[in-house]
Design an enzyme around this catalytic site. Structure first.
Site, PDB file in Angstrom:
ATOM      1  N   LYS A 199      29.832  30.017  40.463  1.00 18.15           N
ATOM      2  CA  LYS A 199      30.499  31.284  40.139  1.00 18.15           C
ATOM      3  C   LYS A 199      29.429  32.360  40.029  1.00 18.15           C
ATOM      4  O   LYS A 199      28.576  32.317  39.145  1.00 18.15           O
ATOM      5  CB  LYS A 199      31.274  31.171  38.835  1.00 18.15           C
ATOM      6  CG  LYS A 199      32.040  32.441  38.465  1.00 18.15           C
ATOM      7  CD  LYS A 199      32.818  32.240  37.167  1.00 18.15           C
ATOM      8  CE  LYS A 199      33.576  33.483  36.767  1.00 18.15           C
ATOM      9  NZ  LYS A 199      34.336  33.279  35.508  1.00 18.15           N
ATOM     10  N   LYS A 252      33.222  30.787  43.803  1.00 19.13           N
ATOM     11  CA  LYS A 252      33.832  32.075  43.468  1.00 19.13           C
ATOM     12  C   LYS A 252      32.756  33.157  43.477  1.00 19.13           C
ATOM     13  O   LYS A 252      31.736  32.991  42.809  1.00 19.13           O
ATOM     14  CB  LYS A 252      34.495  32.002  42.088  1.00 19.13           C
ATOM     15  CG  LYS A 252      35.202  33.285  41.673  1.00 19.13           C
ATOM     16  CD  LYS A 252      35.826  33.158  40.284  1.00 19.13           C
ATOM     17  CE  LYS A 252      36.528  34.453  39.889  1.00 19.13           C
ATOM     18  NZ  LYS A 252      37.127  34.372  38.538  1.00 19.13           N
TER      19      LYS A 252
END
Length: 326
Positions: A199, A252
């Site tokens: 992320k 992400k």
């Protein structure tokens, strides 16, 4: 001289679908749902056209709307009625997400994923317990090890409410092991775990932070989310999570990190997820409103690129609209 190799032969309408290398279906998609404990009616999200915050009383209806399009899985994010320094409403038995999960699992057959983080529930907007001096010294942010227990408690509370999967997104070192052990000790061995393994500290999250009311009150998240410049580090993060028991590994954002999706696909023998984030959704909508792009075609191509790079499942705000087309 004429070409001897003619790839265009396989691009005619009759054969083109037969030789297509990548497919996208509604069952590949996960739809985010925002549940808001501060409202009694649906509230449009201005920066994410077509999406709303819904009260707990509307959670089942919202999920049924998603399922009618063919999308079977949802991931829940909560806006609590109050916030504090430790984000205690994230793991409260009567928390907004916990109440929504109970209703959804009791009244629908949806596959329910709970996002496990504290940023939406803390009054400072960071993803865990912060140093007392963090507001005046931005180099001091989240206390990693103290945060682990709260993330584990949040995951267990969601599992007890009926979640099929939990998805830790705090990028806290050791979060997968802490959550997996806590789930197993509480008798939730069957609950799956999807880690936000890579992320990044990205500029593409802006609309989501508006939607979930989760922007940091000060500083930023660069000391615990990944540097966008780093590629090898993503493999290290994913390897740690895999070893600690993650069932699914997520990247992400999605589109700016297709190389990372591809890297994880080649390196790991478990499902890879990609999060097609709010900024990716908003920028296509903005361009379409100007008449510069066709929204449906560019959205489809975007998600197809994530599948082609190696994603098995995609969390996306386009889920409902594209599912109708698929």
């Amino acid at each position: 001289m004429h070409p001897t190799d003619r790839p265009r032969r396989l691009r005619t309408d009759g054969v083109r679908p037969l030789v297509s290398e990548t497919s996208l279906s509604a069952s590949d998609l996960v739809a985010p749902v925002f549940v808001d404990a501060t409202t009694d009616e649906r509230v449009p999200i201005e920066t994410m056209p077509g999406h709303e915050r819904v009260p707990v009383s509307e959670a089942v209806a919202r999920v049924e709307e998603v399922r009618e399009t063919g999308v079977e899985a949802v991931i829940l994010f909560g806006i609590p009625e109050s916030k504090d320094a430790e984000g205690s409403r994230a793991y409260a038995e009567d928390g907004v997400v916990q109440r929504a999960i109970r209703r959804i699992t009791a009244e629908t057959d949806a596959y329910v994923i709970g996002d496990v983080c504290l940023c939406e529930y803390t009054d400072h907007g960071h993803c865990g317990v912060i140093e007392e001096s963090a507001e005046t010294d931005p180099t001091l942010t989240v206390r990693n090890d103290e945060t682990l227990a709260l993330l584990a408690e949040t995951a267990v509370s969601q599992a007890e409410a009926g979640a099929d999967m939990v998805a830790p997104s705090a990028m806290t070192d050791g979060q997968v092991r802490a959550i997996r052990e806590a789930l197993d000790e509480a008798g939730h061995e069957e609950v799956a775990l999807m880690s936000y393994a890579a992320k990044y500290e990205s500029a593409f999250y802006g609309p989501f932070r508006d939607a979930a009311d989760g922007a940091p009150a000060f500083g930023d998240r660069r000391h615990y989310q990944m540097d966008p410049a780093n590629r090898r580090e993503a493999l290290r993060e994913a390897r740690i999570d895999a070893e600690e028991g993650a069932d699914v590994l997520m990247v992400k954002p999605g589109l700016p990190y297709l190389d990372i999706v591809g890297d994880l696909r080649r390196e790991f023998d478990r499902p890879i997820a990609a999060y097609n984030v709010s900024g990716e959704y908003a920028m296509l909508h903005a361009a379409a409103e100007k008449g510069w792009l066709d929204l449906e075609d560019t959205a489809h191509e975007s998600l197809l690129s994530l599948k082609r790079a190696g994603a098995d499942l995609i969390v996306t705000y386009f889920a409902e609209d594209l599912a109708k087309r698929l």
